[in-house]
Structure formats: structure tokens, C-alpha cells
Write an enzyme that holds these catalytic residues in place. Structure first.
Site, PDB file in Angstrom:
ATOM      1  N   LYS A  71       0.817  -1.211   0.000  1.00 58.42           N
ATOM      2  CA  LYS A  71       0.000   0.000   0.000  1.00 58.42           C
ATOM      3  C   LYS A  71       0.853   1.266   0.000  1.00 58.42           C
ATOM      4  CE  LYS A  71      -2.621   0.028   3.491  1.00 58.42           C
ATOM      5  NZ  LYS A  71      -1.596   0.651   4.347  1.00 58.42           N
ATOM      6  N   THR A  73       3.996   1.497  -0.887  1.00 59.96           N
ATOM      7  CA  THR A  73       4.712   1.502  -2.164  1.00 59.96           C
ATOM      8  C   THR A  73       3.834   2.063  -3.272  1.00 59.96           C
ATOM      9  OG1 THR A  73       5.943  -0.447  -1.440  1.00 59.96           O
ATOM     10  CG2 THR A  73       6.019   0.061  -3.775  1.00 59.96           C
ATOM     11  N   ARG A  94       2.159   8.307   6.954  1.00 57.20           N
ATOM     12  CA  ARG A  94       2.427   8.250   8.395  1.00 57.20           C
ATOM     13  C   ARG A  94       3.911   7.996   8.636  1.00 57.20           C
ATOM     14  NH1 ARG A  94      -0.930   3.380  10.212  1.00 57.20           N
ATOM     15  NH2 ARG A  94      -0.321   2.714   8.138  1.00 57.20           N
ATOM     16  N   LYS A 105       7.942  -5.994  10.640  1.00 57.29           N
ATOM     17  CA  LYS A 105       8.028  -5.429   9.299  1.00 57.29           C
ATOM     18  C   LYS A 105       9.454  -5.126   8.861  1.00 57.29           C
ATOM     19  CE  LYS A 105       4.862  -2.492   7.980  1.00 57.29           C
ATOM     20  NZ  LYS A 105       3.960  -1.322   7.960  1.00 57.29           N
ATOM     21  N   ALA A 273      -3.473   1.537  12.591  1.00 56.38           N
ATOM     22  CA  ALA A 273      -4.837   1.427  12.087  1.00 56.38           C
ATOM     23  C   ALA A 273      -5.621   0.326  12.760  1.00 56.38           C
ATOM     24  CB  ALA A 273      -4.830   1.197  10.580  1.00 56.38           C
ATOM     25  N   PHE A 301      -3.501  -0.561   6.918  1.00 53.24           N
ATOM     26  CA  PHE A 301      -4.093  -1.898   6.793  1.00 53.24           C
ATOM     27  C   PHE A 301      -5.223  -1.905   5.764  1.00 53.24           C
ATOM     28  CE2 PHE A 301      -2.335  -2.435  11.252  1.00 53.24           C
ATOM     29  CZ  PHE A 301      -1.250  -3.174  10.817  1.00 53.24           C
ATOM     30  N   PHE A 381       3.898  -8.427  -9.090  1.00 55.03           N
ATOM     31  CA  PHE A 381       5.059  -9.240  -8.731  1.00 55.03           C
ATOM     32  C   PHE A 381       5.481 -10.025  -9.975  1.00 55.03           C
ATOM     33  CE2 PHE A 381       3.789  -8.007  -4.641  1.00 55.03           C
ATOM     34  CZ  PHE A 381       4.720  -8.405  -3.685  1.00 55.03           C
ATOM     35  N   TRP A 409       7.077  -0.831  -8.312  1.00 59.91           N
ATOM     36  CA  TRP A 409       8.157  -1.398  -7.505  1.00 59.91           C
ATOM     37  C   TRP A 409       9.409  -1.594  -8.366  1.00 59.91           C
ATOM     38  CZ3 TRP A 409      11.004  -5.995  -7.512  1.00 59.91           C
ATOM     39  CH2 TRP A 409      11.741  -6.253  -6.326  1.00 59.91           C
TER      40      TRP A 409
END
Length: 556
Positions: A71, A73, A94, A105, A273, A301, A381, A409
Site C-alpha cells: 500500500k 509503495t 504516516r 516489518k 490502524a 491496513f 510481482f 516497484w
């Protein structure tokens, strides 16, 4: 491809003054923290009030899985993509918490060629905002204990002190503690506990306050304890609000950084969140809307948590009206929602994708309830097949929503041109008819039920009489108009993190409710969710270190 940290380290960053100049921010209104980050002065922000707002775009996602959704990214990639197609755009994110950085993470500043930089600074101490929030929170805790020790003039019932302590780290051992042991000189022993800083009401207050005056008022409104007759005692009565405001003076000012492609980004505030309201600060978002034609922001999230709170708390409180929503999904995450094990995600499985799309469909339906047009971004991906991608496109078409493949990405803004073009058109279409999910006039329990039934698709809300009575007492005390902030697992529409997809026929158990009078909402703790997370069996901290050149390794 190089790792995220290698890509970030190789970035050719511009001096932060150049980024400010692009936004027409005078150099004397920038408060630099080194060469590549700065705060925007409060005086400059106050002078922007007469300007017209740009278009507000929310990036949300399906329920998170271990496969990842990307998200943040996508938020960065979309902001870069809008600038690439000639739009004046910036992003609002954030600040990452140290807890998950050293826990699960390992970092939260985007990924690949869609990142905000300086990545190491953003993920670690940054400009000290979280430390200021932690200090202000714990100052109030110390003042409560001190007041009790020196005679307790306000009549605090030490059994009803509701203000816990915080630290910006995952530490399950501190969830429940006994403090003031060691004899008379150390005060009166009682039960207490710690939450993580991002769950602090002060974090929520900082992210919802509009200026320093509003900040101090909200801090003063914090309820810290109750007397024996159950009347509330506030931080203002302890004369704590002034000192707390002083500690937060600089933290209130948004942080300006840049993307890998040297586009402007505000990173400010960081409530979780799943246990808080999950959005960056109102000040940062409102300032960005005055400085750019398009502002891309995210909510934490899945859309059942972050987007719902963005709409029902942040937009309601700040008078914001979003123009478009992007719902992020990955083929891998959809497969997991379709029942595929993580180790099998590399193999084509169109049927699992179709089955997992039920989770995506639920989020599309939920976003539509708020009256904001949406588009789906398929975060690409390399193992994704065209057949799998087409299955998602076909599924979304049934909802009248377009699904667009995004390769940011690997390709940066070149991979989001199509997405950016479509999002800009949606935002400019005038199709948004935003409205919160529920009205202020509903009872607090009815608000909880509305979210449970319309967003989570629960059949009922389960709450003990003590919880229902507490909500009624708050209504009698004048807090019935407040919105509710649901604290729930992020992994499922239910309170069971193992129930993926789009489950129905479940109940929502409410374990506890907390009044955040300063922030202006009621926290509703559901199921087994914890406001102080623990570390996993193998935390990311085990792999973060300095190499022989003194550079950080292991932070993504």
C-alpha cells in the site's frame, strides 16, 4: 534487483530547500533537519488558509497477508506517476513506529523504486516526533502519580486511574504491571500498564489537531482518572496541558521529505490502524491540499480498518472530502485469501485468485458505501501471470470498477502512468458524493453495530452489560456524539485473524471500551487485539546491524 535499502542509499537526493522551492515554500519557512528533511513552520501554514484545496486521493487495500500488498509503495508510486504525467502532486504518509521496524516489518517507507527517502532516517528517529509524543504522554503519567503522592487534592481514586504509560517498542512484558512498589517514599502501589506510543491518545490528538491552540485544548480534555463518585478528572485540572504542549510544539509541524524521483512528500504522525485511527496528521493533509493540485494519502491496513476510520473519523473531524480511492491488491495476497499456503504462491492458480477476489469485492462494496469512486491497483510481482491478472480485471468489472496493473516497484513512475491517468480522471470527474457511514446522532452502541454489520458483515455485536452501561454513562456525560474507533485484527473482517476471504455468519465480541475525550472518539477493543504488541519469535531486530563501513543492514 537491489534491496530496498541499497536502492534508497543510491538515491540522488536534492537539498530539501529545492523540494520546498518547488512547492513555493520560502526558505525561511523551512526548519531543516540536516540536508534532506525539514519541518514546515506553523506561521507559514496559518497563512495558507485562503487557498483553494487540491484533489484528495486515498490509497487503501485488501486485508493484509504475509505475502504483502504494497500500500505504501503504491502510494509513493502513484504520487510519482501523477507528477510524471504533468500533474502537481504530493503524497502524505504516516511516520513508521520503531515497534514494527524492529519487530515484524523491518521498515515502512515504500519499496523498490517507489520509496521515500532518507529511508533509514524515516524508519528510525526521523525528526523526533514520536519521542516528543512519548515524553508528553509519560509526563502526564508522572504528574498523576505526583499529585496522588502530595495529598491527592483532586480526589483521584487510585483504582480508577485510566492513563497508562507508553513506549515506542513492542514489549509484551509491560502490558500489565504493578507500579510504586518499594515503600512509602515511592507512592501508593497499584496496577498499571504500557501501550505502544502509536496507540497513545496524544498521538491521535496530534494527528487530529489543527494548530497549537487546538492541540492544547485537546490535551487539556484528556480524561486521566475518576473520583470515587465516578466524576472525571482531566489533564487540564492537573495543569499538565501547558507543559505537554511545549513538548509537542515542534512535533506539530509536518515533516517534508522526497521520493526517489525527488517529488515532495509529507510524513507526519503515525497512529496504528488496528488499535488507533491509522492516518497521517490533519495538519499535513490540509497543508498539502493547499500546496498541490493532487494529494495522495494512505490509511493503514485494509479498507475495513484504515479507510473506514479515514472516512468516519479523520474526514468527519477535519471536514475533508476525498475525490477518489485506490484499493491495492496483489495476486499473491488474493491467492492466500483463496486458501493457498505461502510456500505455494509462486505457482499459477487462477481458481485461487478468483476465490480470493471475494475479499477484494467486499472492500470495493464497502468503499462504495461512502460515495467515493474507486479503482483497483494490482501491485505487480514478477511471478504473476497474465491469466491471473486478467481474472482480477474481469472480477472487478462485475462491480463496475477498473483494475489496473501497476509496476512501480520495479519501474518507478513509469509503472504507474496508466493508474495515475485513471485516478486523475476519477478525481476530476465530480463523481464523489462523500458521506460518513453513520450519523453523529446515533447512540454509541448503534455506531459500533453499524460498522460491524455494514463493514465487517457481522450478524451481531456481543458486549457485556458492563460495556453497554459504560457507553450509556458516556452518553449521559455528553460524549454520545463522538465517532467510534474500532481496535480489531487487521487480518480478517472478523476478530479471528485466520478467517480470510469474505466471511459471513460471525459475531463481533467487544472486550473493552475506552474514552479518548481529547482525540474525540471512543476506542472499541474487539477480540484479542492488544494495544501493546509483542515481538515475533524471530524479530527483525535480530538482523539489523551496522556493516564494516558503518552503514545499516537489515532494515528492509
Amino acid at each position: 534487483m537491489a534491496s530496498d535499502i541499497e536502492i534508497a542509499r543510491a538515491a540522488k537526493m536534492k537539498p530539501i530547500q529545492e523540494i520546498g522551492t518547488r512547492l513555493n515554500i520560502p526558505e525561511d519557512s523551512l526548519l531543516p533537519y540536516g540536508r534532506t528533511k525539514a519541518k514546515i513552520s506553523a506561521d507559514y501554514i496559518a497563512n495558507l488558509n485562503g487557498r483553494k484545496n487540491g484533489k484528495l486521493i486515498l490509497v487503501t487495500a485488501i486485508n493484509p497477508t504475509p505475502a504483502g500488498e504494497g500500500k505504501t509503495t503504491t502510494t509513493v508510486g502513484l504520487g510519482d506517476g501523477l507528477n510524471r504525467i504533468g500533474k502537481n502532486a504530493m503524497i502524505c504518509l504516516r511516520e513508521p513506529s520503531l515497534g514494527p521496524c524492529f519487530g515484524m516489518k523491518g521498515g515502512a517507507a515504500g519499496g523498490g523504486y517507489a520509496q521515500v527517502v532518507p529511508m533509514e532516517d524515516i524508519n528510525l528517529h526521523f525528526t523526533g516526533d514520536f519521542h516528543a509524543i512519548t515524553s508528553a504522554h509519560n509526563l502526564l503519567a508522572a504528574l498523576i502519580e505526583n499529585h496522588i503522592y502530595w495529598g491527592n487534592e483532586l480526589g483521584i481514586d487510585i483504582r480508577r486511574v485510566v492513563w497508562r504509560r507508553v513506549m515506542d517498542m513492542n514489549d509484551r512484558a509491560l502490558r500489565s504491571i504493578v507500579c510504586s512498589l518499594g515503600g512509602i517514599a515511592n507512592g501508593f502501589p497499584r496496577e498499571a500498564g504500557f501501550d505502544i506510543t502509536v496507540a497513545s491518545e496524544i498521538m491521535a490528538i496530534l494527528c487530529l489537531a489543527t494548530d497549537l491552540e487546538d492541540l492544547q485544548k485537546r490535551l487539556g480534555d484528556i480524561i486521566v482518572a475518576y473520583r470515587r463518585d465516578r466524576t472525571a478528572i482531566t489533564a487540564r485540572e492537573l495543569e499538565a496541558d501547558g507543559a505537554m504542549t511545549v513538548l509537542l510544539k515542534e512535533a506539530m509541524q509536518p515533516n517534508l521529505v522526497q521520493t526517489l524521483e525527488n517529488n515532495p512528500a509529507f510524513i507526519h504522525g503515525g497512529p496504528f490502524a488496528n488499535i488507533a485511527h491509522g492516518c497521517n496528521s490533519v495538519v499535513a493533509t490540509q497543508t498539502a491540499l493547499k500546496l498541490a493540485d493532487y494529494v495522495v494519502t494512505e490509511a493503514g491496513f485494509g479498507a475495513d480498518l484504515g479507510a473506514e476510520k479515514f472516512f468516519d473519523i479523520k474526514c468527519r473531524k477535519a471536514g475533508l472530502s476525498p475525490d477518489a480511492v485506490v484499493i491495492v491488491a496483489t495476486i499473491k495476497a488474493l491467492k492466500m485469501n483463496g486458501g493457498v499456503a505461502k510456500e505455494d504462491l509462486g505457482s499459477e492458480n487462477v481458481e485461487a485468485v478468483k476465490k480470493g477476489c471475494a475479499n477484494l469485492g467486499r472492500h470495493i462494496e464497502n468503499v462504495k458505501q461512502f460515495g467515493v469512486p474507486a479503482v483497483v491497483a494490482i501491485n505487480h510481482f514478477t511471478a504473476d501471470t497474465e491469466t491471473e491478472v486478467q481474472a482480477v480485471r474481469d472480477y472487478c468489472a462485475e462491480f463496475g470498477v477498473e483494475a489496473i496493473l501497476a509496476t512501480h516497484w520495479a519501474n518507478g513512475s513509469a509503472g504507474t502512468e496508466e493508474l495515475a491517468t485513471r485516478v486523475a480522471a476519477l478525481a476530476e470527474s465530480g463523481a464523489a458524493q462523500f458521506a460518513p457511514l453513520y450519523d453523529d446522532s446515533l447512540s454509541l452502541f448503534e455506531k459500533i453495530e453499524t460498522i460491524a454489520k455494514r463493514i465487517y458483515r457481522a450478524d451481531e455485536v456481543l458486549a457485556d452489560k458492563s460495556v453497554r452501561d459504560q457507553l450509556k454513562r458516556w452518553e449521559a456525560d455528553g460524549f454520545g456524539h463522538l465517532p467510534v474507533c474500532m481496535a480489531k485484527t487487521q487480518y480478517s473482517f472478523t476478530t479471528d485473524p485466520q478467517r480470510r476471504g469474505a466471511p459471513t455468519g460471525h459475531s463481533l465480541p467487544v472486550r473493552e471500551v475506552r474514552l479518548s475525550a481529547g482525540a474525540g472518539f471512543i476506542v472499541v477493543i474487539c477480540g484479542e487485539i492488544m494495544t501493546m504488541p509483542g515481538l515475533p519469535r524471530v524479530p527483525s531486530a535480530n538482523h539489523i546491524k551496522l556493516d564494516e563501513k558503518g552503514q545499516i543492514e537489515g532494515l528492509f
